[in-house]
Design a protein around this motif. Structure first.
Motif, PDB file in Angstrom:
ATOM      1  N   LEU A 183      15.236  11.548  37.035  1.00 50.35           N
ATOM      2  CA  LEU A 183      14.615  12.671  36.347  1.00 50.35           C
ATOM      3  C   LEU A 183      14.126  12.194  34.994  1.00 50.35           C
ATOM      4  O   LEU A 183      14.908  11.706  34.177  1.00 50.35           O
ATOM      5  CB  LEU A 183      15.618  13.816  36.157  1.00 50.35           C
ATOM      6  CG  LEU A 183      15.105  15.028  35.361  1.00 50.35           C
ATOM      7  CD1 LEU A 183      13.938  15.702  36.092  1.00 50.35           C
ATOM      8  CD2 LEU A 183      16.243  16.008  35.116  1.00 50.35           C
ATOM      9  N   LEU A 184      12.834  12.312  34.769  1.00 49.70           N
ATOM     10  CA  LEU A 184      12.238  12.010  33.475  1.00 49.70           C
ATOM     11  C   LEU A 184      11.990  13.344  32.780  1.00 49.70           C
ATOM     12  O   LEU A 184      11.387  14.246  33.359  1.00 49.70           O
ATOM     13  CB  LEU A 184      10.928  11.252  33.650  1.00 49.70           C
ATOM     14  CG  LEU A 184      11.026   9.938  34.424  1.00 49.70           C
ATOM     15  CD1 LEU A 184       9.647   9.388  34.722  1.00 49.70           C
ATOM     16  CD2 LEU A 184      11.845   8.938  33.651  1.00 49.70           C
ATOM     17  N   ALA A 204       6.085   9.073  29.662  1.00 51.95           N
ATOM     18  CA  ALA A 204       6.610   9.739  30.856  1.00 51.95           C
ATOM     19  C   ALA A 204       5.582   9.892  31.963  1.00 51.95           C
ATOM     20  O   ALA A 204       5.901   9.703  33.140  1.00 51.95           O
ATOM     21  CB  ALA A 204       7.184  11.101  30.476  1.00 51.95           C
ATOM     22  N   GLU A 205       4.346  10.230  31.600  1.00 48.42           N
ATOM     23  CA  GLU A 205       3.327  10.403  32.639  1.00 48.42           C
ATOM     24  C   GLU A 205       2.993   9.084  33.333  1.00 48.42           C
ATOM     25  O   GLU A 205       2.620   9.078  34.507  1.00 48.42           O
ATOM     26  CB  GLU A 205       2.073  11.059  32.057  1.00 48.42           C
ATOM     27  CG  GLU A 205       2.307  12.517  31.712  1.00 48.42           C
ATOM     28  CD  GLU A 205       1.122  13.191  31.063  1.00 48.42           C
ATOM     29  OE1 GLU A 205       0.120  12.505  30.730  1.00 48.42           O
ATOM     30  OE2 GLU A 205       1.192  14.416  30.857  1.00 48.42           O
ATOM     31  N   MET A 206       3.140   7.983  32.629  1.00 51.88           N
ATOM     32  CA  MET A 206       2.943   6.675  33.256  1.00 51.88           C
ATOM     33  C   MET A 206       4.191   6.269  34.038  1.00 51.88           C
ATOM     34  O   MET A 206       4.106   5.767  35.152  1.00 51.88           O
ATOM     35  CB  MET A 206       2.620   5.622  32.206  1.00 51.88           C
ATOM     36  CG  MET A 206       1.259   5.811  31.564  1.00 51.88           C
ATOM     37  SD  MET A 206       0.938   4.632  30.240  1.00 51.88           S
ATOM     38  CE  MET A 206       0.881   3.099  31.144  1.00 51.88           C
ATOM     39  N   VAL A 264       8.414  18.493  32.314  1.00 50.09           N
ATOM     40  CA  VAL A 264       7.728  18.594  31.026  1.00 50.09           C
ATOM     41  C   VAL A 264       8.140  19.895  30.351  1.00 50.09           C
ATOM     42  O   VAL A 264       8.155  20.955  30.981  1.00 50.09           O
ATOM     43  CB  VAL A 264       6.196  18.547  31.213  1.00 50.09           C
ATOM     44  CG1 VAL A 264       5.487  18.717  29.880  1.00 50.09           C
ATOM     45  CG2 VAL A 264       5.790  17.246  31.889  1.00 50.09           C
ATOM     46  N   TYR A 265       8.461  19.781  29.081  1.00 50.61           N
ATOM     47  CA  TYR A 265       8.880  20.940  28.294  1.00 50.61           C
ATOM     48  C   TYR A 265       7.767  21.307  27.318  1.00 50.61           C
ATOM     49  O   TYR A 265       7.563  20.617  26.313  1.00 50.61           O
ATOM     50  CB  TYR A 265      10.169  20.617  27.532  1.00 50.61           C
ATOM     51  CG  TYR A 265      11.329  20.381  28.457  1.00 50.61           C
ATOM     52  CD1 TYR A 265      12.138  21.429  28.856  1.00 50.61           C
ATOM     53  CD2 TYR A 265      11.592  19.110  28.952  1.00 50.61           C
ATOM     54  CE1 TYR A 265      13.205  21.222  29.724  1.00 50.61           C
ATOM     55  CE2 TYR A 265      12.640  18.887  29.815  1.00 50.61           C
ATOM     56  CZ  TYR A 265      13.445  19.944  30.207  1.00 50.61           C
ATOM     57  OH  TYR A 265      14.483  19.731  31.074  1.00 50.61           O
ATOM     58  N   PHE A 288      19.700  18.827  38.101  1.00 54.70           N
ATOM     59  CA  PHE A 288      19.260  17.604  38.762  1.00 54.70           C
ATOM     60  C   PHE A 288      20.458  16.839  39.332  1.00 54.70           C
ATOM     61  O   PHE A 288      20.411  16.380  40.475  1.00 54.70           O
ATOM     62  CB  PHE A 288      18.490  16.718  37.770  1.00 54.70           C
ATOM     63  CG  PHE A 288      18.132  15.380  38.335  1.00 54.70           C
ATOM     64  CD1 PHE A 288      17.116  15.240  39.257  1.00 54.70           C
ATOM     65  CD2 PHE A 288      18.826  14.242  37.938  1.00 54.70           C
ATOM     66  CE1 PHE A 288      16.791  13.984  39.783  1.00 54.70           C
ATOM     67  CE2 PHE A 288      18.517  13.002  38.444  1.00 54.70           C
ATOM     68  CZ  PHE A 288      17.496  12.876  39.371  1.00 54.70           C
ATOM     69  N   LEU A 289      21.514  16.712  38.564  1.00 55.47           N
ATOM     70  CA  LEU A 289      22.694  15.972  39.020  1.00 55.47           C
ATOM     71  C   LEU A 289      23.368  16.643  40.206  1.00 55.47           C
ATOM     72  O   LEU A 289      23.940  15.976  41.067  1.00 55.47           O
ATOM     73  CB  LEU A 289      23.688  15.806  37.869  1.00 55.47           C
ATOM     74  CG  LEU A 289      23.217  14.908  36.718  1.00 55.47           C
ATOM     75  CD1 LEU A 289      24.196  14.986  35.550  1.00 55.47           C
ATOM     76  CD2 LEU A 289      23.017  13.481  37.183  1.00 55.47           C
TER      77      LEU A 289
END
Length: 88
Positions: free
Chosen positions: A32-33, A48-50, A62-63, A85-86
């Protein structure tokens, strides 16, 4: 802001000049990014997008409006998403 100026400079220099492409491609676990789209320190387009395109089985959260300090300033939101996520 508690560190020394030289340490901060060298950390930023190393981070901005190191190519992590192969390291990211080697990650093979669910990832999770998390990134605020108002991060003025590490722009989302350059990080992050890369990264999400390089990491297998990665998801980008994305926040909107959150900054580089989102893990501290918005800890309740970020921690809830990390826990989801976890547990997934």
């Amino acid at each position: 802001m508690a560190g020394g100026a030289q340490a901060h400079y060298e950390g930023i220099e190393a981070f901005s000049e190191t190519d992590f492409t192969e390291d990211l491609r080697a990650i093979d676990v669910p990832t999770l990014l998390m990134h605020g789209d108002d991060d003025q320190i590490v722009p989302i387009a350059d990080s992050a997008e890369m990264a999400v395109t390089l990491v297998k089985n990665a998801r980008l959260k994305v926040y909107p409006g959150l900054s580089h300090g989102m893990c501290t300033v918005n800890a309740d939101t970020v921690n809830a998403d990390l826990l989801d996520f976890l547990e997934s």
